[in-house]
Design a protein around this motif. Sequence first.
Motif, PDB file in Angstrom:
ATOM      1  N   MET A  22       1.781 -10.854   6.066  1.00  0.00           N
ATOM      2  CA  MET A  22       1.908  -9.398   5.932  1.00  0.00           C
ATOM      3  C   MET A  22       0.995  -8.853   4.830  1.00  0.00           C
ATOM      4  O   MET A  22       0.448  -7.755   4.956  1.00  0.00           O
ATOM      5  N   ASN A  23       0.810  -9.622   3.776  1.00  0.00           N
ATOM      6  CA  ASN A  23      -0.123  -9.181   2.733  1.00  0.00           C
ATOM      7  C   ASN A  23      -1.560  -9.226   3.238  1.00  0.00           C
ATOM      8  O   ASN A  23      -2.372  -8.353   2.891  1.00  0.00           O
ATOM      9  N   ALA A  24      -1.884 -10.221   4.064  1.00  0.00           N
ATOM     10  CA  ALA A  24      -3.217 -10.286   4.670  1.00  0.00           C
ATOM     11  C   ALA A  24      -3.419  -9.106   5.613  1.00  0.00           C
ATOM     12  O   ALA A  24      -4.489  -8.483   5.637  1.00  0.00           O
ATOM     13  N   ALA A  25      -2.390  -8.779   6.379  1.00  0.00           N
ATOM     14  CA  ALA A  25      -2.473  -7.637   7.294  1.00  0.00           C
ATOM     15  C   ALA A  25      -2.625  -6.330   6.513  1.00  0.00           C
ATOM     16  O   ALA A  25      -3.401  -5.446   6.910  1.00  0.00           O
ATOM     17  N   LEU A  52      -4.073  -5.900   3.684  1.00  0.00           N
ATOM     18  CA  LEU A  52      -5.455  -5.820   3.202  1.00  0.00           C
ATOM     19  C   LEU A  52      -6.386  -5.371   4.326  1.00  0.00           C
ATOM     20  O   LEU A  52      -7.300  -4.562   4.104  1.00  0.00           O
ATOM     21  N   MET A  53      -6.161  -5.865   5.533  1.00  0.00           N
ATOM     22  CA  MET A  53      -6.970  -5.446   6.685  1.00  0.00           C
ATOM     23  C   MET A  53      -6.762  -3.970   6.989  1.00  0.00           C
ATOM     24  O   MET A  53      -7.704  -3.246   7.342  1.00  0.00           O
ATOM     25  N   LEU A  54      -5.523  -3.503   6.867  1.00  0.00           N
ATOM     26  CA  LEU A  54      -5.239  -2.080   7.098  1.00  0.00           C
ATOM     27  C   LEU A  54      -5.946  -1.205   6.072  1.00  0.00           C
ATOM     28  O   LEU A  54      -6.355  -0.083   6.367  1.00  0.00           O
ATOM     29  N   GLN A  55      -6.091  -1.723   4.863  1.00  0.00           N
ATOM     30  CA  GLN A  55      -6.779  -0.973   3.807  1.00  0.00           C
ATOM     31  C   GLN A  55      -8.288  -0.963   3.996  1.00  0.00           C
ATOM     32  O   GLN A  55      -8.937   0.072   3.816  1.00  0.00           O
ATOM     33  N   LYS A  56      -8.855  -2.139   4.323  1.00  0.00           N
ATOM     34  CA  LYS A  56     -10.298  -2.324   4.254  1.00  0.00           C
ATOM     35  C   LYS A  56     -11.036  -2.143   5.579  1.00  0.00           C
ATOM     36  O   LYS A  56     -12.268  -2.062   5.588  1.00  0.00           O
ATOM     37  N   THR A  57     -10.317  -2.131   6.702  1.00  0.00           N
ATOM     38  CA  THR A  57     -10.998  -2.045   8.008  1.00  0.00           C
ATOM     39  C   THR A  57     -10.419  -0.896   8.826  1.00  0.00           C
ATOM     40  O   THR A  57      -9.381  -0.323   8.483  1.00  0.00           O
ATOM     41  N   PHE A  86       5.524  -7.673  15.059  1.00  0.00           N
ATOM     42  CA  PHE A  86       4.657  -7.553  13.886  1.00  0.00           C
ATOM     43  C   PHE A  86       5.073  -6.354  13.044  1.00  0.00           C
ATOM     44  O   PHE A  86       5.181  -6.448  11.813  1.00  0.00           O
ATOM     45  N   ALA A  87       5.320  -5.222  13.679  1.00  0.00           N
ATOM     46  CA  ALA A  87       5.702  -4.013  12.945  1.00  0.00           C
ATOM     47  C   ALA A  87       7.009  -4.225  12.185  1.00  0.00           C
ATOM     48  O   ALA A  87       7.154  -3.786  11.036  1.00  0.00           O
ATOM     49  N   ALA A  88       7.966  -4.921  12.824  1.00  0.00           N
ATOM     50  CA  ALA A  88       9.248  -5.182  12.160  1.00  0.00           C
ATOM     51  C   ALA A  88       9.062  -6.111  10.966  1.00  0.00           C
ATOM     52  O   ALA A  88       9.656  -5.901   9.898  1.00  0.00           O
ATOM     53  N   ALA A  89       8.225  -7.142  11.135  1.00  0.00           N
ATOM     54  CA  ALA A  89       7.967  -8.065  10.031  1.00  0.00           C
ATOM     55  C   ALA A  89       7.249  -7.356   8.889  1.00  0.00           C
ATOM     56  O   ALA A  89       7.571  -7.563   7.712  1.00  0.00           O
ATOM     57  N   PHE A  90       6.285  -6.504   9.218  1.00  0.00           N
ATOM     58  CA  PHE A  90       5.530  -5.764   8.201  1.00  0.00           C
ATOM     59  C   PHE A  90       6.456  -4.839   7.424  1.00  0.00           C
ATOM     60  O   PHE A  90       6.391  -4.747   6.196  1.00  0.00           O
ATOM     61  N   GLN A  91       7.338  -4.163   8.148  1.00  0.00           N
ATOM     62  CA  GLN A  91       8.294  -3.243   7.509  1.00  0.00           C
ATOM     63  C   GLN A  91       9.211  -3.998   6.552  1.00  0.00           C
ATOM     64  O   GLN A  91       9.506  -3.530   5.449  1.00  0.00           O
ATOM     65  N   SER A  92       9.641  -5.189   6.942  1.00  0.00           N
ATOM     66  CA  SER A  92      10.580  -5.949   6.110  1.00  0.00           C
ATOM     67  C   SER A  92       9.928  -6.422   4.815  1.00  0.00           C
ATOM     68  O   SER A  92      10.607  -6.582   3.803  1.00  0.00           O
ATOM     69  N   VAL A  93       8.612  -6.632   4.829  1.00  0.00           N
ATOM     70  CA  VAL A  93       7.911  -7.100   3.634  1.00  0.00           C
ATOM     71  C   VAL A  93       7.345  -5.951   2.813  1.00  0.00           C
ATOM     72  O   VAL A  93       7.489  -5.910   1.587  1.00  0.00           O
ATOM     73  N   MET A  94       6.707  -4.987   3.481  1.00  0.00           N
ATOM     74  CA  MET A  94       5.986  -3.935   2.776  1.00  0.00           C
ATOM     75  C   MET A  94       6.791  -2.644   2.603  1.00  0.00           C
ATOM     76  O   MET A  94       6.370  -1.749   1.870  1.00  0.00           O
ATOM     77  N   GLY A  95       7.932  -2.549   3.283  1.00  0.00           N
ATOM     78  CA  GLY A  95       8.780  -1.377   3.104  1.00  0.00           C
ATOM     79  C   GLY A  95       8.416  -0.194   3.972  1.00  0.00           C
ATOM     80  O   GLY A  95       9.043   0.869   3.873  1.00  0.00           O
ATOM     81  N   GLU A 127       2.293   3.823   8.868  1.00  0.00           N
ATOM     82  CA  GLU A 127       2.637   4.572   7.647  1.00  0.00           C
ATOM     83  C   GLU A 127       1.891   4.008   6.440  1.00  0.00           C
ATOM     84  O   GLU A 127       1.439   4.751   5.576  1.00  0.00           O
ATOM     85  N   TYR A 128       1.778   2.682   6.402  1.00  0.00           N
ATOM     86  CA  TYR A 128       1.079   2.043   5.286  1.00  0.00           C
ATOM     87  C   TYR A 128      -0.379   2.484   5.243  1.00  0.00           C
ATOM     88  O   TYR A 128      -0.907   2.828   4.190  1.00  0.00           O
ATOM     89  N   ARG A 129      -1.033   2.482   6.411  1.00  0.00           N
ATOM     90  CA  ARG A 129      -2.447   2.896   6.464  1.00  0.00           C
ATOM     91  C   ARG A 129      -2.599   4.347   6.039  1.00  0.00           C
ATOM     92  O   ARG A 129      -3.527   4.691   5.299  1.00  0.00           O
ATOM     93  N   LYS A 130      -1.681   5.211   6.468  1.00  0.00           N
ATOM     94  CA  LYS A 130      -1.747   6.620   6.069  1.00  0.00           C
ATOM     95  C   LYS A 130      -1.561   6.778   4.564  1.00  0.00           C
ATOM     96  O   LYS A 130      -2.216   7.601   3.925  1.00  0.00           O
TER      97      LYS A 130
END
Length: 331
Positions: free
Chosen positions: A267-270, A272-277, A296-305, A310-313
């Motif tokens: 999720m941290n790698a993802a 970074l990709m959302l930020q940089k690409t 993937f979205a559920a796993a990302f939400q559980s780690v990144m909140g 929403e994270y990319r925005k």
Amino acid sequence: MHFDREAMGPNVSLICKDESCTVYQVNEDSGEGVMTAYDVFPGVYLLYNDFHMEKCFSEFKPDVDLFCIDHCREGRIEWEIVKNKFIYLEAGDLQMNNRKHHVCDFSFPLKHYHGITVGFYMEKAMKVLPHVLEGVPVDLAKIREKFCGDEHPFVMRAGEGVEHIFSELYTVPEHLRMSYFKIKVFELLLFLDALEVAQKSAERPYFYKTQVEKVKAIVRLLTDNLERHYTLKELSERFEFPLTSMKLCFKGVYGTSIYAYMKEYRMNAAALMLQKTNENVVSIANRVGYENPSKFAAAFQSVMGMCPAEYRKSVVRMDQYWQERSRQEAQ
């Protein structure tokens, strides 16, 4: 008080020093660290440790008799207690040793470590402390003998008593700092003096070098192949590592299970990709091993909140904020 420059090793440099505080910097290829030391009493110092690196070689060779108490606030540190045997200090843990075997490699499995060291120059401290608070029964030599009599480091698991003593040291106001340090040193020594030796049974287990090397090799394999999911059985067979021992050693080194570690890493790698690409979410999900975008979205939400979109925005909004602020400051 400060350590002799030669005793610290060539990767440690003095940054600044005043009457009560000395700041050292540790430089390694994998990162850097800062150690901020305060003189509490003659022969007694308190050291704030802040490291952001993967590993560090210590050449610290004290020319005096020492007793050191280390508290981990965040992160994790790998300590070679004797040749080819490792213990791990994690958040909340307390570690005590005499620094006689401090010339070795240290690793930081989570790539950071933050904590406090309370150190005693035994000869000087034993002369000073009994006269600071008369009537307070503090026998420094007895305390060191109780926990480090065999000259091996001792690690105490996190607990309320340790947390109570150290938690406030990380937030004490600057104008109260030195007075607070003095009180906390005695509180720590009284706590250790009263602690029953039987409680040492909570000491953390050690792991052999061969086990640790296999666990680190597993992490390299997994993190280099994020699209591939390995089962525990596959890893056990590939590295010739009994399944139960593999799981125990991995948690000992990294503080969590293989599954939890890799989920957070992916999720941290993802993120970074959302930020940089500008890759779409489905493509990023595939690159970190998720064929199902919903999972993937559920796993990302559980780690990144928050969900990936929403994270990319939020990243875009933050970039816009700083660009606008820089524009205003330039006017």
